[in-house]
Design a protein around this motif. Structure first.
Motif, mmCIF file in Angstrom:
data_model
loop_
_atom_site.group_PDB
_atom_site.id
_atom_site.type_symbol
_atom_site.label_atom_id
_atom_site.label_comp_id
_atom_site.label_asym_id
_atom_site.label_seq_id
_atom_site.Cartn_x
_atom_site.Cartn_y
_atom_site.Cartn_z
ATOM 1 N N GLY A 1 0.815 -1.211 0.000
ATOM 2 C CA GLY A 1 0.000 0.000 0.000
ATOM 3 C C GLY A 1 0.844 1.255 0.000
ATOM 4 N N ASP A 2 1.909 1.269 0.787
ATOM 5 C CA ASP A 2 2.805 2.429 0.816
ATOM 6 C C ASP A 2 3.489 2.623 -0.541
ATOM 7 O OD1 ASP A 2 3.955 4.625 1.951
ATOM 8 O OD2 ASP A 2 5.432 3.530 3.139
ATOM 9 N N GLN A 3 3.872 1.510 -1.137
ATOM 10 C CA GLN A 3 4.483 1.595 -2.465
ATOM 11 C C GLN A 3 3.494 2.125 -3.506
ATOM 12 O OE1 GLN A 3 7.377 1.922 -4.200
ATOM 13 N NE2 GLN A 3 8.114 -0.160 -3.715
ATOM 14 N N GLU A 4 2.253 1.690 -3.419
ATOM 15 C CA GLU A 4 1.217 2.177 -4.343
ATOM 16 C C GLU A 4 1.034 3.689 -4.197
ATOM 17 O OE1 GLU A 4 -0.499 0.591 -6.598
ATOM 18 O OE2 GLU A 4 -0.573 -1.544 -6.076
ATOM 19 N N VAL A 5 1.050 4.160 -2.962
ATOM 20 C CA VAL A 5 0.913 5.595 -2.719
ATOM 21 C C VAL A 5 2.067 6.354 -3.357
ATOM 22 C CG1 VAL A 5 0.928 7.393 -0.947
ATOM 23 C CG2 VAL A 5 -0.457 5.325 -0.631
ATOM 24 N N LEU A 6 3.274 5.843 -3.167
ATOM 25 C CA LEU A 6 4.450 6.510 -3.732
ATOM 26 C C LEU A 6 4.371 6.556 -5.262
ATOM 27 C CD1 LEU A 6 7.232 7.783 -3.368
ATOM 28 C CD2 LEU A 6 8.204 5.464 -3.314
ATOM 29 N N ALA A 7 4.005 5.427 -5.868
ATOM 30 C CA ALA A 7 3.902 5.380 -7.327
ATOM 31 C C ALA A 7 2.796 6.300 -7.824
ATOM 32 C CB ALA A 7 3.647 3.946 -7.788
ATOM 33 N N GLY A 8 1.687 6.351 -7.105
ATOM 34 C CA GLY A 8 0.571 7.197 -7.528
ATOM 35 C C GLY A 8 0.880 8.675 -7.427
ATOM 36 N N ILE A 9 1.685 9.070 -6.452
ATOM 37 C CA ILE A 9 1.987 10.492 -6.244
ATOM 38 C C ILE A 9 3.167 10.951 -7.071
ATOM 39 C CG2 ILE A 9 2.777 12.184 -4.533
ATOM 40 C CD1 ILE A 9 1.160 10.676 -2.433
ATOM 41 N N THR A 10 4.238 10.128 -7.159
ATOM 42 C CA THR A 10 5.485 10.574 -7.794
ATOM 43 C C THR A 10 5.800 9.870 -9.108
ATOM 44 O OG1 THR A 10 6.899 8.939 -6.681
ATOM 45 C CG2 THR A 10 6.407 10.981 -5.488
ATOM 46 N N GLY A 11 5.137 8.737 -9.381
ATOM 47 C CA GLY A 11 5.488 7.976 -10.575
ATOM 48 C C GLY A 11 6.763 7.179 -10.408
#
Length: 721
Positions: free
Chosen positions: A164-174
């Motif tokens: 979930g944390d990784q998904e957040v990072l990818a969603g915000i910063t690519g």
């Protein structure tokens, strides 16, 4: 709104799509609440102390005595650390809107980079800070979605927290991160079995675990000098210092960081991020699939947060409306009672008063009893009306009965009773037939399942001495109030008639004169064209038409009629479904009253507004309230939620108790009020939901009658205080 079809048999109408929609809505709300409860209430950021453990038997010596960067991705455990005179500066628990920018400013001031292990829930709240960390050239690592203790979490939650944390990072910063720091971790020798299992699981997903060698313990806020001391290298060996940019007041961290960076530079230490310190590329561009998944994940969490925020504000509004309604109805009821007492005192000549004394109405009245298959109660009804202390003409209009209703009425042999037979045409048709045959100017309409007290008619019609009054509502009482369902309906009737109707009376916006007991000027009825068959709630439609024609409609509390209430949930559902659907039809039909003046405008802006908010919008919102209550008990403070529920219940209790007092009713049935919130209330709001959806879908419903039980008896007259 569609017109209804006339008839006496129900037509099966199956509108099932709305239950699917309701289920979907409640599921979506429940999912949003669950997500927000998980993100914000199952874990917390603040105390970053190491979770104590008694066992580290499964932890390899390579980890326990190795470097702070642990790599077990290939099945072989390897560790590493920064080279000499190198500090891999790390920050946990951010981003924080206050402290993260200050820390970034300090890093920029000293021209150094660091690694920020972010918490996903905080990153969603402050995506601009995550983007700034990347833009400043700093590094980001995974610190779980909610700052959960991975060492004690089950496997499914470990997966959810890290991914979930990784998904957040990818969603915000690519971008995607390779570095992971488990919350509540510390130095290598503090790794316990649970944490090691979590590190291995993360390694299988491609993560390197970063521990620490220098814990500043700034989360304890020990003072700037102590933090500086904790950060100071004891030799030339490379270190991984741990600080925090989130989780609480980090003013000491900011001050200590500024001073320490100066000290590090003076001592010849290079300060940088973990990846740069050990010579690895710790971040990469996320794939298209990862970016799409991450964006969807972030927006899903944001939508759930917005939904919960909207629901929270709606709950506040609903609570305010509930309290305001309680204050209004009790205040108006007290005022109505005082006014009625002044009029009674003036009429009896007990004291001098400025209230104008009007002569009693003594002229005979016509009582119309529409009846279709009312054999169970027609004789009790007619006998009770015939026993009135006021002269009456009774017209029983048999509307195509097949159970001998007309024969039973004729068999009474009462001289002032006239029985008229007609083909089945519906209740409005029967009322209009009686109206055409009425001999007197005042007409009383009463259902065939209702009995009067001897003084009911006389009490009911006295306000016609005011020429502005076109209709008068009596006070309907539940006769079969035994059992818990009867008690619930009894409470509802007493509150509705003794609070709401008093409010409507004083506000001059009475929306309904009930079919069970109502008196009308015959001329007023003829002026509006009699009783309309446009809706299933002909009594509400009729009352609104009179208001729009300029007539006042009032309430007479001591004019009592006793009626049978449904004795089963199925029968209650059918009755309330028809009432609610018909009321919606009438509201829609008379929506133009909102823009009119005089009595019509009062009905439109006051009466229809009250019905829309209290009887439509609040019930439609009620299922979400119940779901939110469960959410509060699970994720919030159960004591506070229980206190709020008790507060709501107390408001309902005091309203009911006051209504019972006004109506001289014993308070004993009120013990069922708490149970009413768990069954009866849900039934009522489901009725409203089905009625609204049915109305919006344009489905035609036919009239159907309630099952009769033959329990009606003429009760003794009550004395009003």
């Amino acid at each position: 709104m569609p017109r209804r079809n006339q008839g006496t048999e129900p037509v099966p109408v199956r509108v099932r799509a709305h239950w699917v929609v309701l289920t979907a809505v409640l599921f979506a709300v429940g999912l949003a609440l669950t997500v927000q409860g998980y993100l914000h209430h199952l874990a917390g950021i603040g105390n970053d102390s190491v979770t104590p453990s008694d066992s580290a038997a499964a932890v390899p010596d390579t980890v326990t005595h190795g470097g702070p960067l642990v790599d077990s991705r290939q099945g072989v455990v390897r560790t590493a650390g920064p080279p000499d005179h190198t500090l891999a500066l790390t920050f946990d628990d951010g981003p924080d809107p206050v402290w993260t920018p200050k820390i970034l400013d300090v890093l920029e001031k000293h021209h150094v980079h660091a690694t920020f292990f972010i918490v996903g829930s905080a990153a969603i709240d402050h995506p601009e800070l995550v983007q700034r960390i990347i833009a400043d050239g700093d590094e980001i690592g995974v610190h779980t979605l909610t700052h959960a203790d991975l060492g004690s979490a089950p496997a499914w939650r470990r997966q959810l927290e890290v991914q979930g944390d990784q998904e957040v990072l990818a969603g915000i910063t690519g971008q995607a991160a390779t570095l992971l720091r488990p919350p509540y971790s510390s130095e290598n020798d503090a790794v316990a079995d649970g944490t090691w299992a979590a590190m291995q699981a993360a390694a299988n997903q491609g993560y390197l675990t970063v521990l620490t060698t220098k814990d500043s313990e700034d989360w304890q806020r020990p003072g700037v000098s102590t933090i500086e001391k904790n950060l100071a290298p004891s030799g030339a060996q490379g270190q991984v210092p741990l600080m925090h940019d989130g989780g609480g007041d980090r003013a000491q961290s900011v001050a200590a960081l500024d001073a320490s960076l100066t000290t590090f530079a003076d001592r010849g230490f290079r300060v940088t991020s973990v990846g740069e310190a050990v010579g690895i590329t710790s971040m990469r561009g996320a794939s298209a699939a990862e970016q799409i998944s991450g964006t969807a994940f972030v927006w899903g969490l944001r939508l759930s947060e917005w939904a919960v925020t909207a629901i929270s504000w709606a709950l506040v509004a609903a609570g305010i409306v509930t309290v305001v309604r309680a204050v209004l109805v009790i205040g108006f009821a007290a005022r109505h009672r005082r006014a009625a007492r002044r009029i009674q005192a003036a009429g009896r000549g007990r004291r001098r008063t400025q209230v104008p004394i009007r002569p009693d109405i003594t002229d005979p009245v016509t009582v119309i009893v529409p009846a279709c298959n009312e054999s169970a109660g027609i004789q009790a009804a007619v006998r009770s009306i015939a026993a009135s202390t006021h002269p009456v003409e009774i017209i029983v209009v048999d509307d195509g009965s097949t159970d001998g209703t007309a024969d039973l009425a004729e068999a009474l042999g009462l001289p002032n009773v006239r029985v008229v037979r007609q083909e089945n045409g519906g209740k409005p048709s029967a009322l209009n037939a009686g109206l055409r045959l009425a001999s007197h100017e005042i007409v009383v309409m009463v259902d065939g399942d209702t009995v009067f007290e001897p003084d009911t008619v006389r009490a009911l019609i006295q306000q016609f001495s005011d020429p502005r009054v076109g209709a008068i509502s009596g006070n309907t009482k539940v006769a079969n109030r035994g059992g818990i369902l009867g008690a619930w309906q009894h409470i509802e009737y007493v509150v509705g008639f003794n609070l709401d109707r008093r409010l409507f009376d004083l506000a001059e916006c009475m929306p309904t004169v009930p079919g069970a007991i109502g008196a009308f000027r015959r001329d007023a009825l003829l002026q509006i064209g009699g009783v309309s068959n446009d809706t299933l709630a002909e009594d509400t439609d009729l009352t609104m038409s009179l208001c729009r024609a300029g007539w006042r409609v009032v309430y007479q509390d001591d004019a009592r009629a006793w009626t049978e209430a449904p004795a089963s949930l199925g029968a209650l559902w059918k009755q309330r479904y028809r009432w609610c659907y018909g009321t919606l039809q009438a509201m829609w039909k008379h929506r133009g009253a909102i823009f009119q003046g005089g009595q019509a405008g009062k009905l439109g802006r006051r009466g229809l507004g009250y019905l829309l908010v209290l009887q439509v919008l609040l019930p439609l919102f009620a299922p979400i309230v119940d779901v939110f209550s469960i959410y509060g008990l699970v994720f919030l403070d159960p004591v506070r939620i229980a206190a709020l529920w008790l507060g709501f219940l107390l408001v309902q209790f005091f309203m009911a108790a006051y209504a019972f007092r006004l109506d001289n009713e014993p308070l004993k049935p009120l013990w069922t009020l708490p149970l009413q919130q768990f069954v009866y209330r849900q039934l009522m709001y489901l009725v409203v939901i089905q009625s609204v959806v049915t109305a919006l879908a344009g489905v035609h419903l036919r009239w159907h009658r309630m099952e009769r039980y033959g329990s009606l008896r003429v009760p003794p007259a009550q004395n009003q205080s």
